[in-house]
Design an enzyme around this catalytic site. Sequence first.
Site, PDB file in Angstrom:
ATOM      1  N   ASP A  90       3.152   5.246   2.326  1.00  0.00           N
ATOM      2  CA  ASP A  90       1.769   5.719   2.379  1.00  0.00           C
ATOM      3  C   ASP A  90       1.737   6.858   3.394  1.00  0.00           C
ATOM      4  O   ASP A  90       1.762   6.650   4.603  1.00  0.00           O
ATOM      5  CB  ASP A  90       0.855   4.561   2.809  1.00  0.00           C
ATOM      6  CG  ASP A  90      -0.598   5.001   2.945  1.00  0.00           C
ATOM      7  OD1 ASP A  90      -0.850   6.217   3.043  1.00  0.00           O
ATOM      8  OD2 ASP A  90      -1.476   4.118   2.984  1.00  0.00           O
ATOM      9  N   PHE A 136      -2.919   0.713   7.987  1.00  0.00           N
ATOM     10  CA  PHE A 136      -4.211   1.003   7.352  1.00  0.00           C
ATOM     11  C   PHE A 136      -3.909   1.614   5.993  1.00  0.00           C
ATOM     12  O   PHE A 136      -3.169   2.599   5.890  1.00  0.00           O
ATOM     13  CB  PHE A 136      -5.030   1.988   8.206  1.00  0.00           C
ATOM     14  CG  PHE A 136      -6.471   2.063   7.761  1.00  0.00           C
ATOM     15  CD1 PHE A 136      -7.460   1.379   8.447  1.00  0.00           C
ATOM     16  CD2 PHE A 136      -6.833   2.783   6.627  1.00  0.00           C
ATOM     17  CE1 PHE A 136      -8.793   1.418   8.023  1.00  0.00           C
ATOM     18  CE2 PHE A 136      -8.158   2.835   6.197  1.00  0.00           C
ATOM     19  CZ  PHE A 136      -9.134   2.150   6.905  1.00  0.00           C
ATOM     20  N   LYS A 185      -6.161  12.847   1.747  1.00  0.00           N
ATOM     21  CA  LYS A 185      -6.736  13.542   2.914  1.00  0.00           C
ATOM     22  C   LYS A 185      -6.534  15.067   2.910  1.00  0.00           C
ATOM     23  O   LYS A 185      -7.360  15.774   2.376  1.00  0.00           O
ATOM     24  CB  LYS A 185      -6.211  12.908   4.197  1.00  0.00           C
ATOM     25  CG  LYS A 185      -6.735  11.454   4.371  1.00  0.00           C
ATOM     26  CD  LYS A 185      -6.709  11.029   5.796  1.00  0.00           C
ATOM     27  CE  LYS A 185      -6.998   9.542   5.981  1.00  0.00           C
ATOM     28  NZ  LYS A 185      -8.431   9.236   6.027  1.00  0.00           N
TER      29      LYS A 185
HETATM   30  C1  LIG Z   1      -2.627   5.678   5.933  1.00  0.00           C
HETATM   31  C2  LIG Z   1      -3.857   5.595   5.089  1.00  0.00           C
HETATM   32  N1  LIG Z   1      -3.761   5.172   3.831  1.00  0.00           N
HETATM   33  C3  LIG Z   1      -4.834   5.104   3.015  1.00  0.00           C
HETATM   34  C4  LIG Z   1      -6.086   5.440   3.474  1.00  0.00           C
HETATM   35  C5  LIG Z   1      -7.270   5.348   2.563  1.00  0.00           C
HETATM   36  O1  LIG Z   1      -7.673   6.624   2.190  1.00  0.00           O
HETATM   37  P1  LIG Z   1      -9.162   6.893   1.675  1.00  0.00           P
HETATM   38  O2  LIG Z   1     -10.084   6.714   2.813  1.00  0.00           O
HETATM   39  O3  LIG Z   1      -9.119   8.301   1.142  1.00  0.00           O
HETATM   40  O4  LIG Z   1      -9.428   5.921   0.582  1.00  0.00           O
HETATM   41  C6  LIG Z   1      -6.246   5.871   4.792  1.00  0.00           C
HETATM   42  C7  LIG Z   1      -7.565   6.227   5.322  1.00  0.00           C
HETATM   43  O5  LIG Z   1      -7.786   6.471   6.473  1.00  0.00           O
HETATM   44  C8  LIG Z   1      -5.093   5.952   5.624  1.00  0.00           C
HETATM   45  O6  LIG Z   1      -5.181   6.354   6.902  1.00  0.00           O
END
Ligand SMILES: Cc1ncc(COP(=O)(O)O)c(C=O)c1O
Length: 451
Positions: A229, A143, A258
């Site tokens: 990520d 994700f 986050k």
């Molecule tokens: C691993 C990961 N990367 C990127 C994102 C995207 O972040 P955002 O919702 O702040 O755009 C998320 C969101 O849940 C995530 O879990």
Amino acid sequence: MSTVSAPATSSYSDYVNPRWEELLNLLGMNVRYERCLGAELFTDDGRRILDFLSGFCVHNTGHNHPAIVKALKEELDRSGPAMLQTDVPELAGELARRLCELAGGGLSKVYFSSSGSEGVETAIKFSRATTDRAGVLYAEGGFHGLTCGALSLMTDPFWRGGFGPMLPGTEAVPFGDLAALEEKLATRRFAAFITEPIQAEAGMRLPPPEYLAAVELACKRTSTLFVLDEVQTGMFRTGPFLAGHHYGVRPDMVILAKALSGGLIPSGALLMTDAIYNATYSSVQRAIVHTSTFSENGLAMRAGLATLDVLEGEGLGPRAARAGAELRRQLSDALSSFEMVREVRGMGQLSGIEFVAPRGLALRVSFEAFRKIHPAMFGQCLVMKLFRDQEVLTQICGNNFLVLKVAPPLVVSDEQAAEFVAAAMETVALIHSSGGFWTEALQLVRRGINI
Ligand SMILES: Cc1ncc(COP(=O)(O)O)c(C=O)c1O
């Protein structure tokens, strides 16, 4: 069963997302939260709900941590510069320095964003600028966010459906499969390989122990950038500052968001090497070639600094490592005898309970009936039961509906963890007894739910 407080309604349904409100109503999860502190959420009808979701790993420092709230109030009170766009924001420099020191491994410049997705978009752009290649590789099931570029790095058709075409040149490899990755890398068409170190939404999938180190080497050999990520896994969620630290890797870029700003102000950060910074911002004329209005804003930077103070000052990383391991041990002890529980796994305070289809005929019939209605039906009913009967908030993983997340704020107490274990055991026992759980869930379906 506890009573459910009056639904939170307002103009939201008229002007924002009525279907979301409808879904929460059907699940009996549309309550009005009045106060949120630490790992506890208080509703207007006097219920106290234990938060084992942390807003998908936003609330590492707990809800409304007093030190972060105080820092933000002070920042507002000093009437300092905010979003001038024509100055050098000193707080951004200070926060970037601390993030780079904590991350180590040659990460020495930071681009601040306002979300995780924006960090992923930035990583795609900077990888292309650095390598002069267009392709981007990513791991199946991950994700990365729902903006166009980030969505192009996600395989799940649920998220992609109707939003195509995706970014050209993006290709997936199975997570943990080094040979598949090496084959793609050998083409030298790819600017970067972007992956979570531990795939959270895919079901708390840990990589094979040597995988990430081998990925780093394979990327180096083919001059491909290795990007982690860490939007969910970073900020001490799994014990160390980055989950990558468990595996001793030195990625070229790391994406954080986050938990970076204490769950109070949108903020994200892309950490990169000097080489990537220099390739992207290659001259004074290109000093603002990639920027954004809210990047480096004073409140977000102040929140970030206060959040690091709390995380480090309260030793929340080591605490997450210890308490998370203990929580998994207790959950395994309590749940492993149930036939539908396959495994409790995770790292630090990022855990998942994986369920499987039951073998026994009686349960199997109900389970398959649920699955036919919707693959998320079983998991969503489990979440609903935990919320309504046990006053525990959690969720199933977005890309693996048979895994229940267990991700409390890192400040969670041992007593609160024990409460969660007892709640999980009672609910899982209910699932395995023939009646209650399945009948009530089917009533939901009759009321027209289409999760
Ligand atoms: C691993 C990961 N990367 C990127 C994102 C995207 O972040 P955002 O919702 O702040 O755009 C998320 C969101 O849940 C995530 O879990």
